[in-house]
Design a protein around this motif. Sequence first.
Motif, PDB file in Angstrom:
ATOM      1  N   VAL A 146      50.702  43.995  41.158  1.00 19.73           N
ATOM      2  CA  VAL A 146      50.621  45.086  42.078  1.00 19.73           C
ATOM      3  C   VAL A 146      49.401  45.861  41.935  1.00 19.73           C
ATOM      4  CG1 VAL A 146      51.788  46.992  42.680  1.00 19.73           C
ATOM      5  CG2 VAL A 146      53.084  45.161  41.831  1.00 19.73           C
ATOM      6  N   PRO A 147      48.531  46.024  42.947  1.00 19.05           N
ATOM      7  CA  PRO A 147      47.496  46.815  42.815  1.00 19.05           C
ATOM      8  C   PRO A 147      47.572  48.011  41.897  1.00 19.05           C
ATOM      9  CG  PRO A 147      47.665  45.919  45.027  1.00 19.05           C
ATOM     10  CD  PRO A 147      48.948  45.614  44.366  1.00 19.05           C
ATOM     11  N   ALA A 148      46.457  47.966  40.973  1.00 15.27           N
ATOM     12  CA  ALA A 148      46.543  49.282  40.359  1.00 15.27           C
ATOM     13  C   ALA A 148      45.169  50.065  40.477  1.00 15.27           C
ATOM     14  CB  ALA A 148      46.885  48.918  38.712  1.00 15.27           C
ATOM     15  N   THR A 149      44.159  49.373  40.097  1.00 19.91           N
ATOM     16  CA  THR A 149      42.667  49.912  40.359  1.00 19.91           C
ATOM     17  C   THR A 149      42.123  50.009  41.480  1.00 19.91           C
ATOM     18  OG1 THR A 149      42.711  48.961  37.774  1.00 19.91           O
ATOM     19  CG2 THR A 149      40.427  49.781  39.098  1.00 19.91           C
ATOM     20  N   GLY A 150      42.659  49.250  42.711  1.00 17.66           N
ATOM     21  CA  GLY A 150      42.064  49.020  43.943  1.00 17.66           C
ATOM     22  C   GLY A 150      40.861  48.090  43.679  1.00 17.66           C
ATOM     23  N   GLY A 151      40.729  47.212  42.799  1.00 17.13           N
ATOM     24  CA  GLY A 151      39.391  46.462  42.749  1.00 17.13           C
ATOM     25  C   GLY A 151      38.934  46.330  41.154  1.00 17.13           C
ATOM     26  N   LEU A 152      37.621  46.727  41.103  1.00 15.14           N
ATOM     27  CA  LEU A 152      37.050  46.968  39.735  1.00 15.14           C
ATOM     28  C   LEU A 152      36.836  48.450  39.588  1.00 15.14           C
ATOM     29  CD1 LEU A 152      33.954  44.459  39.794  1.00 15.14           C
ATOM     30  CD2 LEU A 152      36.141  44.454  38.676  1.00 15.14           C
ATOM     31  N   SER A 153      37.289  48.646  38.091  1.00 13.69           N
ATOM     32  CA  SER A 153      36.839  50.130  37.823  1.00 13.69           C
ATOM     33  C   SER A 153      35.493  50.407  37.301  1.00 13.69           C
ATOM     34  CB  SER A 153      37.639  50.659  36.696  1.00 13.69           C
ATOM     35  OG  SER A 153      37.398  49.640  35.429  1.00 13.69           O
ATOM     36  N   ALA A 212      42.129  39.720  42.689  1.00 12.42           N
ATOM     37  CA  ALA A 212      42.348  40.330  44.234  1.00 12.42           C
ATOM     38  C   ALA A 212      41.220  40.307  45.017  1.00 12.42           C
ATOM     39  CB  ALA A 212      43.010  42.040  43.926  1.00 12.42           C
ATOM     40  N   ASP A 213      41.441  40.246  46.383  1.00 11.87           N
ATOM     41  CA  ASP A 213      40.346  40.245  47.190  1.00 11.87           C
ATOM     42  C   ASP A 213      39.639  41.620  47.050  1.00 11.87           C
ATOM     43  OD1 ASP A 213      41.751  38.077  48.559  1.00 11.87           O
ATOM     44  OD2 ASP A 213      42.285  39.017  50.025  1.00 11.87           O
ATOM     45  N   SER A 214      40.187  42.823  46.719  1.00  9.38           N
ATOM     46  CA  SER A 214      39.459  44.057  46.497  1.00  9.38           C
ATOM     47  C   SER A 214      38.494  43.742  45.368  1.00  9.38           C
ATOM     48  CB  SER A 214      40.225  45.124  46.346  1.00  9.38           C
ATOM     49  OG  SER A 214      41.438  44.842  45.183  1.00  9.38           O
ATOM     50  N   THR A 215      38.891  43.171  44.192  1.00  6.31           N
ATOM     51  CA  THR A 215      38.022  42.980  43.128  1.00  6.31           C
ATOM     52  C   THR A 215      36.901  41.802  43.481  1.00  6.31           C
ATOM     53  OG1 THR A 215      40.101  43.226  41.608  1.00  6.31           O
ATOM     54  CG2 THR A 215      38.339  42.087  40.791  1.00  6.31           C
ATOM     55  N   ALA A 216      37.295  40.893  44.272  1.00  5.55           N
ATOM     56  CA  ALA A 216      36.091  40.117  44.613  1.00  5.55           C
ATOM     57  C   ALA A 216      35.231  40.804  45.459  1.00  5.55           C
ATOM     58  CB  ALA A 216      36.737  38.910  45.320  1.00  5.55           C
ATOM     59  N   ARG A 217      35.435  41.605  46.417  1.00  8.01           N
ATOM     60  CA  ARG A 217      34.445  42.341  47.088  1.00  8.01           C
ATOM     61  C   ARG A 217      33.717  43.283  46.410  1.00  8.01           C
ATOM     62  NH1 ARG A 217      39.257  42.557  50.595  1.00  8.01           N
ATOM     63  NH2 ARG A 217      39.072  40.873  52.287  1.00  8.01           N
ATOM     64  N   LEU A 243      35.499  36.414  52.698  1.00  4.58           N
ATOM     65  CA  LEU A 243      34.912  36.286  51.350  1.00  4.58           C
ATOM     66  C   LEU A 243      34.190  34.819  51.236  1.00  4.58           C
ATOM     67  CD1 LEU A 243      37.713  37.737  48.888  1.00  4.58           C
ATOM     68  CD2 LEU A 243      35.344  38.639  49.082  1.00  4.58           C
ATOM     69  N   LEU A 244      34.505  33.892  51.803  1.00  4.53           N
ATOM     70  CA  LEU A 244      33.611  32.741  51.737  1.00  4.53           C
ATOM     71  C   LEU A 244      32.403  33.114  52.297  1.00  4.53           C
ATOM     72  CD1 LEU A 244      36.382  29.812  52.757  1.00  4.53           C
ATOM     73  CD2 LEU A 244      35.198  30.369  50.694  1.00  4.53           C
ATOM     74  N   ARG A 245      32.322  33.713  53.253  1.00  6.87           N
ATOM     75  CA  ARG A 245      31.084  34.247  54.076  1.00  6.87           C
ATOM     76  C   ARG A 245      30.305  35.002  53.042  1.00  6.87           C
ATOM     77  NH1 ARG A 245      34.370  33.797  58.937  1.00  6.87           N
ATOM     78  NH2 ARG A 245      34.934  36.052  58.503  1.00  6.87           N
ATOM     79  N   GLY A 246      30.720  35.826  52.266  1.00  9.11           N
ATOM     80  CA  GLY A 246      30.279  36.676  51.480  1.00  9.11           C
ATOM     81  C   GLY A 246      29.649  36.090  50.336  1.00  9.11           C
ATOM     82  N   LEU A 247      30.407  34.954  50.079  1.00  8.91           N
ATOM     83  CA  LEU A 247      30.159  34.053  48.833  1.00  8.91           C
ATOM     84  C   LEU A 247      28.794  33.492  49.327  1.00  8.91           C
ATOM     85  CD1 LEU A 247      30.842  32.687  46.126  1.00  8.91           C
ATOM     86  CD2 LEU A 247      32.014  30.869  47.399  1.00  8.91           C
ATOM     87  N   ALA A 248      28.726  32.784  50.482  1.00  8.67           N
ATOM     88  CA  ALA A 248      27.578  32.039  51.022  1.00  8.67           C
ATOM     89  C   ALA A 248      26.344  33.247  50.989  1.00  8.67           C
ATOM     90  CB  ALA A 248      27.746  31.712  52.410  1.00  8.67           C
ATOM     91  N   ALA A 249      26.376  34.424  51.163  1.00 12.00           N
ATOM     92  CA  ALA A 249      25.296  35.366  51.261  1.00 12.00           C
ATOM     93  C   ALA A 249      24.949  35.564  49.659  1.00 12.00           C
ATOM     94  CB  ALA A 249      25.849  36.562  51.899  1.00 12.00           C
ATOM     95  N   ASN A 250      25.890  35.491  49.003  1.00  7.50           N
ATOM     96  CA  ASN A 250      25.637  35.592  47.483  1.00  7.50           C
ATOM     97  C   ASN A 250      24.957  34.537  46.827  1.00  7.50           C
ATOM     98  OD1 ASN A 250      27.323  34.921  44.794  1.00  7.50           O
ATOM     99  ND2 ASN A 250      26.486  36.879  44.482  1.00  7.50           N
ATOM    100  N   GLY A 251      25.160  33.341  47.421  1.00  3.51           N
ATOM    101  CA  GLY A 251      24.834  31.891  46.930  1.00  3.51           C
ATOM    102  C   GLY A 251      25.481  31.342  46.087  1.00  3.51           C
ATOM    103  N   GLY A 252      26.939  31.925  45.899  1.00  2.33           N
ATOM    104  CA  GLY A 252      27.893  31.210  45.222  1.00  2.33           C
ATOM    105  C   GLY A 252      28.534  29.983  45.419  1.00  2.33           C
ATOM    106  N   VAL A 253      29.602  29.371  44.661  1.00  2.99           N
ATOM    107  CA  VAL A 253      30.155  28.370  45.014  1.00  2.99           C
ATOM    108  C   VAL A 253      31.649  28.512  44.945  1.00  2.99           C
ATOM    109  CG1 VAL A 253      30.748  26.080  44.324  1.00  2.99           C
ATOM    110  CG2 VAL A 253      28.452  26.838  44.302  1.00  2.99           C
ATOM    111  N   CYS A 254      32.496  28.120  45.626  1.00  2.00           N
ATOM    112  CA  CYS A 254      33.793  27.859  45.555  1.00  2.00           C
ATOM    113  C   CYS A 254      34.512  26.549  45.270  1.00  2.00           C
ATOM    114  CB  CYS A 254      34.697  28.257  46.948  1.00  2.00           C
ATOM    115  SG  CYS A 254      36.518  28.326  46.889  1.00  2.00           S
TER     116      CYS A 254
END
Length: 398
Positions: free
Chosen positions: A169-176, A199-204, A235-246
């Motif tokens: 259950v979301p508690a922080t809303g992503g990263l604190s 969570a998606d919010s944490t990843a963003r 998030l896959l598109r954001g990952l590509a912009a970041n240069g990362g890997v799924c």
Amino acid sequence: MASAPPAALTTARDLLRHHPLVDGHNDLAWRIREGSGLDLRRVDLAAPVVGTHTDLPRLRRGGVGAQFWSVYVPGALQGEAALATTLEQVDLVHRMIGRHPDDLELALSADDVEGAFARGRIASLLGAEGGHSIAGSLGVLRMLHRLGVRYLTLTHNVNVPWADSATDVPATGGLSAFGEEVVREMNRLGMLVDLSHVADSTARDALRVTEAPVVFSHSGARAVCDHPRNVPDDLLRGLAANGGVCMVTFVSDFVSPGCRAWALGLRAEVERRGLDPRDAAVRAAVAGEHLADHPRPRATLAQVADHVEHVRRVAGVDHVGLGGDYDGAEDLPEGLEDVSCYPALIAELLDRGWRRDECARLVGGNVLRVLREAEALARSASARRGPSTARIEDLDRA
């Protein structure tokens, strides 16, 4: 299930002799702990190990060139208990490597991976699965890095005080604020930020904060199978912009919509009986009865290939890898039953028209690039700033 033509399988095996397959996640260390405790004299990885997906003969048959060994501990452990157990798992992996020096070699960098592979050994990296392992301390994070841990999954199945999980259950809303500092310190160290389980919010938030490429060490594509552990297209598109890997996983419930639907049905039945669906023993007991009227479907190798191809379409061929989650999954697809099966997946992709150089990037080239970029960023970041002394109680004070 139709298999790839023999010629494609021959090509796949030849490719893995020349390019290291770097798998993002394997839970053998925890499986050993559950079955044999911390005494490695009770398990011989050089022989077939019953009850596991992994041993040295099968790793060799699978063409595995490098493995991120997970030093996972359950999220139910917190504070000193989580830290102590994580250190025991780090020690277990180091001892496992030491017992098999002709087959396994500790790797701390991308160059180490390629050197071990050239010497005919399986490069062995460590990944910590869940921010509970650092017990809210950046000093602990730095010590895990010194002990060889090269990625930290920010959460496992439950939230940590500074980051939300995909399955809680979301508690922080992503990263604190402290969670953002964890990501910055990982960048400074050269430790990969792993967004599987978050969570998606944490990843963003992590993608916004990080200076280095990130990974999803064992996740699928949500557009192919709607599971919160899989990665949505934005998030896959954001990952590509970041240069990362799924790094695409093989867990059946994440791979197959049919398996996902069956798992949701089982959960509903557990809840109908007033039981806790998070309790694995409870789930197993109810599943035994549930199966009588609801046969469990099987995921397939072809469906895993569908996830690989979807990540490629959305993020690009430079942003996809493999993270099987062997010995951490209860159910695996037909055709990918253990670590010997990677050549069959590569053969499937070759048969679908993938070029040899594209498969080389998939199996390891992409994640080695990410490691090198993280290492280079760490050198420059360390020159700009020293170790963070931030404390969670200061940054996240209510």
